[in-house]
Design an enzyme around this catalytic site. Structure first.
Site, PDB file in Angstrom:
ATOM      1  N   LYS A 112       0.836  -1.204   0.000  1.00 30.34           N
ATOM      2  CA  LYS A 112       0.000   0.000   0.000  1.00 30.34           C
ATOM      3  C   LYS A 112       0.876   1.262   0.000  1.00 30.34           C
ATOM      4  CE  LYS A 112      -3.850  -2.342   2.356  1.00 30.34           C
ATOM      5  NZ  LYS A 112      -4.756  -2.303   3.542  1.00 30.34           N
ATOM      6  N   TYR A 125     -12.594  -3.090  -3.029  1.00 30.19           N
ATOM      7  CA  TYR A 125     -13.194  -3.115  -1.686  1.00 30.19           C
ATOM      8  C   TYR A 125     -14.718  -2.982  -1.769  1.00 30.19           C
ATOM      9  CZ  TYR A 125      -8.634  -2.701   0.741  1.00 30.19           C
ATOM     10  OH  TYR A 125      -7.369  -2.928   1.259  1.00 30.19           O
ATOM     11  N   ASN A 171      -1.780   0.041   7.248  1.00 32.40           N
ATOM     12  CA  ASN A 171      -1.295  -1.301   7.611  1.00 32.40           C
ATOM     13  C   ASN A 171      -0.446  -1.970   6.515  1.00 32.40           C
ATOM     14  OD1 ASN A 171      -3.374  -1.922   5.907  1.00 32.40           O
ATOM     15  ND2 ASN A 171      -4.537  -3.144   7.383  1.00 32.40           N
ATOM     16  N   HIS A 210      -1.689  -5.404   1.448  1.00 33.49           N
ATOM     17  CA  HIS A 210      -2.944  -6.127   1.229  1.00 33.49           C
ATOM     18  C   HIS A 210      -2.624  -7.558   0.825  1.00 33.49           C
ATOM     19  CE1 HIS A 210      -6.877  -7.324  -0.286  1.00 33.49           C
ATOM     20  NE2 HIS A 210      -6.244  -7.799  -1.351  1.00 33.49           N
ATOM     21  N   GLU A 264      -9.718 -10.636  -7.435  1.00 33.08           N
ATOM     22  CA  GLU A 264      -8.806  -9.486  -7.338  1.00 33.08           C
ATOM     23  C   GLU A 264      -7.720  -9.534  -8.412  1.00 33.08           C
ATOM     24  OE1 GLU A 264      -7.435  -9.505  -3.281  1.00 33.08           O
ATOM     25  OE2 GLU A 264      -9.460  -9.128  -2.499  1.00 33.08           O
TER      26      GLU A 264
HETATM   27  P1  ADP Z   1      -7.751  -7.004   5.465  1.00 32.74           P
HETATM   28  O1  ADP Z   1      -6.952  -5.964   4.700  1.00 32.74           O
HETATM   29  O2  ADP Z   1      -6.948  -7.542   6.631  1.00 32.74           O
HETATM   30  O3  ADP Z   1      -8.310  -8.091   4.589  1.00 32.74           O
HETATM   31  P2  ADP Z   1     -10.410  -5.751   5.634  1.00 32.74           P
HETATM   32  O4  ADP Z   1     -10.763  -6.373   4.314  1.00 32.74           O
HETATM   33  O5  ADP Z   1     -11.371  -5.912   6.767  1.00 32.74           O
HETATM   34  O6  ADP Z   1      -8.983  -6.252   6.164  1.00 32.74           O
HETATM   35  O7  ADP Z   1     -10.193  -4.190   5.442  1.00 32.74           O
HETATM   36  C1  ADP Z   1      -9.558  -3.712   4.303  1.00 32.74           C
HETATM   37  C2  ADP Z   1      -8.671  -2.549   4.693  1.00 32.74           C
HETATM   38  O8  ADP Z   1      -9.464  -1.470   5.162  1.00 32.74           O
HETATM   39  C3  ADP Z   1      -7.693  -2.828   5.833  1.00 32.74           C
HETATM   40  O9  ADP Z   1      -6.521  -3.501   5.412  1.00 32.74           O
HETATM   41  C4  ADP Z   1      -7.411  -1.420   6.336  1.00 32.74           C
HETATM   42  O10 ADP Z   1      -6.475  -0.763   5.484  1.00 32.74           O
HETATM   43  C5  ADP Z   1      -8.770  -0.749   6.173  1.00 32.74           C
HETATM   44  N1  ADP Z   1      -9.545  -0.786   7.405  1.00 32.74           N
HETATM   45  C6  ADP Z   1     -10.201  -1.860   7.914  1.00 32.74           C
HETATM   46  N2  ADP Z   1     -10.808  -1.534   9.078  1.00 32.74           N
HETATM   47  C7  ADP Z   1     -10.533  -0.210   9.286  1.00 32.74           C
HETATM   48  C8  ADP Z   1     -10.883   0.725  10.300  1.00 32.74           C
HETATM   49  N3  ADP Z   1     -11.631   0.387  11.343  1.00 32.74           N
HETATM   50  N4  ADP Z   1     -10.407   1.995  10.173  1.00 32.74           N
HETATM   51  C9  ADP Z   1      -9.652   2.366   9.127  1.00 32.74           C
HETATM   52  N5  ADP Z   1      -9.296   1.531   8.135  1.00 32.74           N
HETATM   53  C10 ADP Z   1      -9.731   0.259   8.213  1.00 32.74           C
END
Ligand code: ADP
Length: 169
Positions: free
Chosen positions: A29, A69, A132, A135, A146
């Site tokens: 990211k 997303y 974070n 992805h 994807e």
């Molecule tokens: P993952 O990336 O672990 O599969 P998700 O699909 O639930 O997780 O979420 C996609 C992305 O959205 C996360 O990697 C993160 O960047 C963002 N995200 C998820 N939850 C939050 C939150 N509560 N606040 C801000 N960003 C979030």
């Protein structure tokens, strides 16, 4: 058979390796790119034994992001997620290998870095759930969807390892 030109050119069909045809999408990211973490993330996947079959740097569009997303579009954090994911280039990769989808999720760690184990990408480098670093597709179906969304077929390359195709001349 090893001297057979067809082997050496490396165009063996996927059915020769039915157990390693699983693929997943990994994307560094914008925060990961900006913090110069691309190399370390690629290194982890190489060291684990996975095979890089697609790689590109791109500026993600709002359209691509909303398709990627699609299940999060109604979440309250979606606007800030969109802002974050389009704030700079992303490095998108397709990795191949046995159980690569599940293994990658373990290597990447929990969505929220505060809960991610040390040794995972997010556990080692993550600052906050909204930054974070990386992805990783979360299921086989998700990975297929994807990869099709992010890559054209011609951008994914099949190749063989030199230690299996080397010949004495
Ligand atoms: P993952 O990336 O672990 O599969 P998700 O699909 O639930 O997780 O979420 C996609 C992305 O959205 C996360 O990697 C993160 O960047 C963002 N995200 C998820 N939850 C939050 C939150 N509560 N606040 C801000 N960003 C979030």
């Amino acid at each position: 058979a090893l001297l057979d030109g067809h082997r050496v050119t490396g165009h063996r069909s996927k059915s020769t390796h039915p157990d390693v045809s699983e693929r997943t999408l990994i994307a560094v990211k914008p925060d990961g790119v900006q913090r110069r973490l691309v190399g370390q993330i690629i290194q982890r996947f190489e060291q684990r034994g996975f095979k890089l079959v697609g790689l590109k740097m791109l500026q993600v569009s709002e359209d691509l992001l909303s398709q990627h997303y699609c299940q999060l579009r109604m979440k309250p954090f979606y606007p800030s997620l969109q802002q974050y994911m389009t704030s700079g280039p992303v490095v998108a990769m397709v990795w191949e290998g046995h159980n690569v989808v599940q293994t990658s999720r373990m290597m990447v760690g929990h969505t929220n870095p505060v809960e991610a184990q040390t040794g995972t990408v997010r556990g080692d480098f993550g600052i906050h759930v909204s930054r974070n670093v990386v992805h990783a597709s979360d299921s086989l179906e998700g990975a297929k969807r994807e990869i099709q969304l992010w890559f054209q077929g011609k951008e994914l390359l099949n190749w063989d390892c030199c230690d299996q195709t080397i010949t004495c001349e």
